[in-house]
Scaffold this motif. Structure first.
Motif, mmCIF file in Angstrom:
data_model
loop_
_atom_site.group_PDB
_atom_site.id
_atom_site.type_symbol
_atom_site.label_atom_id
_atom_site.label_comp_id
_atom_site.label_asym_id
_atom_site.label_seq_id
_atom_site.Cartn_x
_atom_site.Cartn_y
_atom_site.Cartn_z
ATOM 1 N N ASP A 150 0.921 -1.130 -0.307
ATOM 2 C CA ASP A 150 -0.265 0.061 0.490
ATOM 3 C C ASP A 150 0.895 0.911 0.147
ATOM 4 O O ASP A 150 0.385 2.233 -0.272
ATOM 5 N N GLY A 151 1.861 1.618 -0.014
ATOM 6 C CA GLY A 151 2.943 2.744 0.201
ATOM 7 C C GLY A 151 3.787 2.399 -0.850
ATOM 8 O O GLY A 151 4.387 3.231 -0.980
ATOM 9 N N LYS A 152 3.302 1.578 -2.285
ATOM 10 C CA LYS A 152 3.457 1.297 -3.769
ATOM 11 C C LYS A 152 4.891 1.927 -3.630
ATOM 12 O O LYS A 152 5.666 2.334 -4.684
ATOM 13 N N THR A 153 5.564 1.517 -2.750
ATOM 14 C CA THR A 153 7.965 1.649 -2.665
ATOM 15 C C THR A 153 8.502 0.679 -2.161
ATOM 16 O O THR A 153 8.014 0.549 -0.539
ATOM 17 N N VAL B 273 15.877 -5.256 3.543
ATOM 18 C CA VAL B 273 14.736 -5.107 2.815
ATOM 19 C C VAL B 273 13.457 -4.424 3.276
ATOM 20 O O VAL B 273 12.843 -4.568 4.675
ATOM 21 N N TRP B 274 13.147 -3.661 2.734
ATOM 22 C CA TRP B 274 11.593 -2.329 3.407
ATOM 23 C C TRP B 274 11.024 -1.715 2.422
ATOM 24 O O TRP B 274 11.091 -2.420 1.269
ATOM 25 N N ASP B 275 10.049 -1.123 3.328
ATOM 26 C CA ASP B 275 9.274 -0.731 2.255
ATOM 27 C C ASP B 275 8.353 0.724 3.133
ATOM 28 O O ASP B 275 8.581 0.468 4.170
ATOM 29 N N ARG B 276 7.344 0.841 1.730
ATOM 30 C CA ARG B 276 6.401 1.996 2.658
ATOM 31 C C ARG B 276 5.375 1.936 2.840
ATOM 32 O O ARG B 276 4.490 3.355 2.592
ATOM 33 N N GLY B 277 5.018 0.927 3.189
ATOM 34 C CA GLY B 277 3.389 0.643 3.893
ATOM 35 C C GLY B 277 3.221 0.922 4.987
ATOM 36 O O GLY B 277 3.360 1.969 5.677
ATOM 37 N N ARG B 278 2.118 0.525 5.836
ATOM 38 C CA ARG B 278 1.440 0.659 6.899
ATOM 39 C C ARG B 278 1.804 0.205 8.065
ATOM 40 O O ARG B 278 1.922 0.815 9.623
ATOM 41 N N GLY B 279 3.226 -0.075 7.948
ATOM 42 C CA GLY B 279 4.461 -0.258 8.981
ATOM 43 C C GLY B 279 3.775 -1.893 9.935
ATOM 44 O O GLY B 279 2.407 -2.149 9.524
ATOM 45 N N ILE B 280 4.075 -1.810 11.020
ATOM 46 C CA ILE B 280 3.771 -2.934 12.325
ATOM 47 C C ILE B 280 3.057 -1.954 12.929
ATOM 48 O O ILE B 280 4.514 -1.022 13.856
ATOM 49 N N ASP B 281 2.592 -2.842 14.623
ATOM 50 C CA ASP B 281 2.011 -2.188 15.271
ATOM 51 C C ASP B 281 2.963 -2.112 16.367
ATOM 52 O O ASP B 281 4.274 -3.473 16.346
ATOM 53 N N PRO B 282 3.676 -0.903 17.129
ATOM 54 C CA PRO B 282 4.735 -1.304 18.018
ATOM 55 C C PRO B 282 4.608 -2.887 19.427
ATOM 56 O O PRO B 282 5.163 -2.857 19.816
ATOM 57 N N SER B 283 3.582 -2.911 19.540
ATOM 58 C CA SER B 283 2.437 -3.870 20.229
ATOM 59 C C SER B 283 2.610 -4.915 19.435
ATOM 60 O O SER B 283 4.023 -6.069 20.782
ATOM 61 N N ASP B 284 3.532 -5.623 18.406
ATOM 62 C CA ASP B 284 3.402 -6.585 17.791
ATOM 63 C C ASP B 284 5.781 -7.230 17.819
ATOM 64 O O ASP B 284 5.667 -7.638 17.341
ATOM 65 N N ILE B 285 5.857 -5.956 17.184
ATOM 66 C CA ILE B 285 7.178 -5.735 17.464
ATOM 67 C C ILE B 285 8.424 -6.955 18.025
ATOM 68 O O ILE B 285 9.775 -7.641 17.347
ATOM 69 N N PRO B 286 7.874 -6.865 19.359
ATOM 70 C CA PRO B 286 8.608 -7.690 20.435
ATOM 71 C C PRO B 286 8.476 -9.158 19.819
ATOM 72 O O PRO B 286 8.869 -9.838 20.257
ATOM 73 N N PHE B 287 7.368 -9.646 19.363
ATOM 74 C CA PHE B 287 7.201 -11.178 19.232
ATOM 75 C C PHE B 287 6.638 -11.075 18.012
ATOM 76 O O PHE B 287 6.392 -12.677 17.438
ATOM 77 N N ILE B 288 7.507 -10.677 16.267
ATOM 78 C CA ILE B 288 6.820 -10.718 15.401
ATOM 79 C C ILE B 288 7.769 -12.491 14.637
ATOM 80 O O ILE B 288 7.338 -12.433 13.604
ATOM 81 N N PHE B 289 9.050 -12.060 15.632
ATOM 82 C CA PHE B 289 9.767 -13.748 15.169
ATOM 83 C C PHE B 289 9.737 -14.926 15.787
ATOM 84 O O PHE B 289 10.435 -15.895 15.499
ATOM 85 N N PRO C 77 5.439 4.304 10.026
ATOM 86 C CA PRO C 77 3.777 3.732 9.463
ATOM 87 C C PRO C 77 4.223 4.610 7.898
ATOM 88 O O PRO C 77 4.376 6.205 8.425
ATOM 89 N N PHE C 78 3.913 4.858 6.941
ATOM 90 C CA PHE C 78 4.367 5.118 5.704
ATOM 91 C C PHE C 78 5.766 6.169 5.793
ATOM 92 O O PHE C 78 5.772 6.410 4.260
#
Length: 313
Positions: free
Chosen positions: A219-222, A240-256, A298-299
């Motif tokens: 959705d960030g088109k980049t 590897v990066w993008d300009r999308g809506r991003g990740i909720d801060p509360s999810d970052i510690p657990f996403i792996f 985000p974005f």
């Protein structure tokens, strides 16, 4: 008082002291024995505290306390693994049931209704194919994750020319980028860069991260892929990066974490995934002696970055 009487008094006093010490020693041995029985039966047992001048008993009590703590740790670990195993089986059943239900439903429609025209039949055949591909991906993810967890996936490390490998992998995603109407921004060194890596493991890492970026950051088109050298530490970083809506801060510690399915829109482990892609990626990066980190605004920029060890050309 005669000498005999004095000797008799001293003898009785010595016997009393020895008897008291013996009784105390028996009590301490009973306490140690009781703790051993509790450990053996799996009951929760507290540490053993004894007062004695016997170094042998003191060492025995210390070793018993260490043993009890070790058993307690192993028991907690086993209970945790059993809980994780139950979660895994629940997730496997849920994630496999969805595409299987779709496959069965569309196949039954095609089988029972002879009135389908060619266009409609092709549409549902395409859906069946897509669902079967999804099913294969889920099975492959679970199988690979199980091998990594069991440390049953030996890697064949060799010198890999990373610049060319990155370009080769990006080419495989050209159609995916075109579907999202975007062109990836490549920031790669103009010279050849070599790293120590297992080729298939490296490809899996990059495929997971790029697929994740396309799926959840479109959705960030980049989109972008950046590589740079940290020569003083003999590392090569890939981002590897993008300009999308991003990740909720509360999810970052657990996403792996395995099977974690957060609410952030850029999570690979979303409700549409198995929750294993990023866990597999992290495991593979660590097996390469590297580290993976994530940052998200985000974005602006959501980036997964990891490093590999430099190899001399």
């Amino acid at each position: 008082m005669s000498a005999v009487s004095i000797l008799l008094v001293f003898f009785m006093a010595a016997c009393a002291v020895l008897l008291a010490a013996y009784i105390q020693c028996l009590r301490q041995i009973r306490s140690i024995t009781q703790t051993l029985l509790e450990v053996q039966s799996g009951c929760e047992s507290g540490p053993v505290f004894i007062r004695t001048r016997s170094m042998a008993l003191k060492r025995l009590a210390e070793q018993l306390n260490l043993l009890a703590e070790r058993v307690r740790t192993l028991t907690e670990r086993m209970e945790h693994l059993e809980a994780v195993q139950k979660r895994i089986m629940t997730h496997i059943a849920h994630d496999l049931r969805t595409p299987l239900t779709s496959l069965s439903g569309y196949a039954e429609m095609l089988k029972n209704d002879r009135a389908w025209d060619e266009a409609a039949a092709k549409k549902y055949i395409d859906i069946i194919f897509a669902k079967s591909q999804r099913l294969s991906e889920l099975v492959r993810n679970f199988f690979e994750w199980a091998k990594l967890e069991a440390d049953d996936a030996p890697l064949n490390f060799q010198k890999v020319e990373l610049t060319a490998k990155l370009q080769e992998i990006v080419v495989n995603f050209v159609q995916e980028f075109e579907k999202k109407e975007t062109v990836p921004i490549l920031e790669l060194p103009r010279h050849r860069v070599f790293v120590w890596a297992d080729v298939s493991g490296l490809e899996r890492i990059l495929n997971n991260l790029i697929s994740n970026s396309i799926q959840h950051g479109h959705d960030g088109k980049t989109h972008g892929i950046k590589m740079w050298e940290e020569k003083d530490k003999e590392r090569v970083w890939i981002e590897v990066w993008d300009r999308g809506r991003g990740i909720d801060p509360s999810d970052i510690p657990f996403i792996f974490e395995r099977l974690y399915k957060g609410g952030g829109p850029s999570l690979e482990a979303s409700s549409r995934g198995s929750g294993l892609g990023l866990s597999i990626t992290k495991k593979l990066v660590e097996k390469h002696g590297g580290e993976i980190v994530v940052r998200s605004t985000p974005f602006d920029r959501t980036a997964f970055s990891f490093y590999l060890k430099t190899a001399e050309p």
